[in-house]
Write an enzyme that holds these catalytic residues in place. Structure first.
Site, short mmCIF file in Angstrom:
data_model
loop_
_atom_site.label_atom_id
_atom_site.label_comp_id
_atom_site.label_asym_id
_atom_site.label_seq_id
_atom_site.Cartn_x
_atom_site.Cartn_y
_atom_site.Cartn_z
N ASP A 9 3.44 -7.62 -30.87
CA ASP A 9 3.80 -6.39 -31.58
C ASP A 9 4.24 -6.73 -32.99
OD1 ASP A 9 4.46 -3.56 -31.85
OD2 ASP A 9 6.55 -4.19 -31.83
N SER A 10 4.30 -5.70 -33.83
CA SER A 10 4.83 -5.87 -35.19
C SER A 10 6.31 -6.23 -35.18
CB SER A 10 4.64 -4.57 -35.96
OG SER A 10 5.36 -3.53 -35.32
N TYR A 41 4.44 -2.36 -39.38
CA TYR A 41 3.02 -2.41 -39.74
C TYR A 41 2.49 -1.04 -40.17
CZ TYR A 41 2.04 -7.12 -37.76
OH TYR A 41 1.98 -8.46 -37.50
N GLY A 42 3.14 0.02 -39.68
CA GLY A 42 2.63 1.40 -39.85
C GLY A 42 2.17 1.76 -41.25
N CYS A 72 0.97 -2.66 -29.81
CA CYS A 72 1.31 -1.98 -31.06
C CYS A 72 0.13 -1.07 -31.37
CB CYS A 72 1.48 -3.04 -32.16
SG CYS A 72 1.61 -2.35 -33.83
N ASN A 73 0.42 0.22 -31.51
CA ASN A 73 -0.66 1.18 -31.74
C ASN A 73 -1.35 0.94 -33.08
OD1 ASN A 73 -0.72 3.69 -29.65
ND2 ASN A 73 1.30 2.76 -29.72
N THR A 74 -0.57 0.63 -34.12
CA THR A 74 -1.15 0.40 -35.44
C THR A 74 -2.11 -0.79 -35.39
OG1 THR A 74 0.99 1.12 -36.35
CG2 THR A 74 -0.57 0.11 -37.88
N GLU A 151 13.83 -0.48 -35.26
CA GLU A 151 13.85 -1.90 -35.66
C GLU A 151 15.26 -2.35 -36.06
OE1 GLU A 151 11.63 -4.55 -35.75
OE2 GLU A 151 10.11 -3.39 -34.71
N CYS A 183 3.20 5.16 -30.30
CA CYS A 183 3.80 4.00 -30.97
C CYS A 183 4.74 3.40 -29.94
CB CYS A 183 4.56 4.46 -32.21
SG CYS A 183 5.49 3.11 -33.01
N THR A 184 4.65 2.10 -29.74
CA THR A 184 5.44 1.49 -28.68
C THR A 184 6.94 1.45 -29.00
OG1 THR A 184 4.80 -0.69 -29.53
CG2 THR A 184 3.57 0.15 -27.64
N HIS A 185 7.29 1.81 -30.23
CA HIS A 185 8.72 1.92 -30.55
C HIS A 185 9.34 3.20 -30.00
CE1 HIS A 185 7.65 -1.15 -33.50
NE2 HIS A 185 8.92 -1.37 -33.71
#
Lengths: 269, 269
Positions: A9-10, A41-42, A72-74, A151, A183-185
């Site tokens: 992931d980012s 990353y978005g 990570c979707n991005t 984050e 978004c995995t966040h």
């Protein structure tokens, strides 16, 4: 030695996939890389996200994983196809599992998607949903304010409520019955998102669904781990290890209390 | 010509998978075989179920399907491994998708499974669940009275309520939070089962989950149908075509009102 599931992931968002893989597949060893030094990353251009994702995959492939999960979707939107064609192990992204789960869950066919600017701009969810069913109506919304709060480890507060409320307000006019957390966040903010959207909107976590499909794919390839030995997971990040470890411990909670974990810092690029 | 998804069942139960495949994958062509002349399979010995399933697969394979779905838990338990090793197309059973969905859905780890005598006696759900996670507690219960009421087209009545109540009463003492409908006939009785178990128990339909995993597997193999042509589905049964067609029309409802369907009767064996 037991082959691992590599998850990248980012930053800390992919830990939502880690948590579900630990819960759904407790025998599986996990090697995680969070690119915390370069998150988020978005807002980055797609070719930069592709380059960064490639660097992480080069790092992870050294461990001979049985599957690579781009959590990570991005990064999935920017790099899944290229990475899949470059490595010989299966590569799983988070977008198609979320799309499939939404199509399974919706009753009205009106589905919302929230994600980063990069994910929404790519149109990857719209493509994935329309590929499955031409009858789905999709409302997409970029929510760039949400990743930064996660984050920095802020999951639940009055400030979080205000930011989520403001970010989601355009989505509330469209009578959707199902919202993809693209978004995995976002699962870190799940309770607040549910409060804002109301109880009639089903939330689909791309993270949970990706863990489930990882299970499906490993089973179909005859690659599920067996035996009673507890796996030793490994976590790598490129930025501040203390913040990363503190967020990971808080999020994974009891799931890592009694199991051995290796923490490392690695810089890439 | 478009390759089809072949779906088979002992009778009408597999129509619950058909309904979900039509909804989740409306571009896909379906060829269905219901062995209504020999239903129910549940009380039959495993070697007989294996023989019957093999005969149906021999019939379906003539159509060159891209995947075969054994949409019957009894037949999956008795025949999945043997059929998989015998044909070159992917074969999907209904047991593992249900098991994966239950592990994803449970919070307490206490999962109930109901099925036919054949499915429960085989222990297939217990094996599938324990293969994924050693921490799951499983309560299994055979409900042999439920398939016959569905096969005669009785879905909702006072009589159905009484039979479901009596069948499920042993399951009510075990504080499960998730119940696998381990027979594709049971979604026909879903509302009654939910009333009897109470709103706090999540029902997992092995049928819905199998449709979703069929989507996953076709996507991962690059085999999803594309284009805007409506598929012409084909339905075959071995018994009374009028009863079969009437149940299919009632269950599939609007999903087959506007699409072409071919109905046939075929005897096997």
């Amino acid at each position: 030695m037991q082959q691992a599931i590599a998850i990248l992931d980012s930053g800390v968002g992919g830990l939502t996939v880690v948590k579900e893989v630990m819960r759904q597949l407790p025998r599986e060893k996990i090697i995680y890389f969070g690119d915390t030094a370069r998150a988020p990353y978005g807002p980055r251009p797609a070719d930069e996200v592709l380059k960064f994702t490639g660097q992480i995959v080069d790092f992870l492939i050294q461990f001979d994983p049985k599957v690579i999960v781009i959590a990570c979707n991005t990064a999935t939107a920017a790099a899944l196809d290229e990475i899949s064609s470059r490595v010989s192990v299966p590569v799983i992204g988070v977008i198609h599992p979320g799309a499939r789960a939404a199509i399974s869950a919706t009753n009205t066919g009106r589905v919302g998607v929230i994600g980063t600017v990069g994910t929404i701009r790519s149109g990857a969810y719209t493509t994935a949903l329309k590929q499955l069913s031409p009858y789905i109506e999709i409302v997409s919304l970029a929510c760039p304010s949400l990743v930064p709060i996660v984050e920095r480890g802020e999951f639940r507060s009055e400030n979080v409520s205000l930011i989520v409320q403001e970010s989601l307000s355009p989505m509330k006019n469209y009578n959707i019955d199902c919202l993809i957390l693209g978004c995995t966040h976002y699962p870190f903010l799940r309770e607040t998102i549910q409060e804002v959207m109301g109880p009639h909107v089903k939330l689909i976590s791309s993270a949970d669904e990706t863990a489930r499909e990882t299970s499906t794919i490993l089973y179909n390839k005859g690659k599920l781990a067996s035996g009673d030995t507890l796996p030793i997971h490994q976590f790598y990040c490129s930025g501040d290890p203390l913040l990363f470890r503190s967020i990971a411990r808080q999020w994974l909670g009891e799931q890592i209390r009694n199991i051995p974990v290796l923490w490392q810092v690695t810089r890439l690029g």
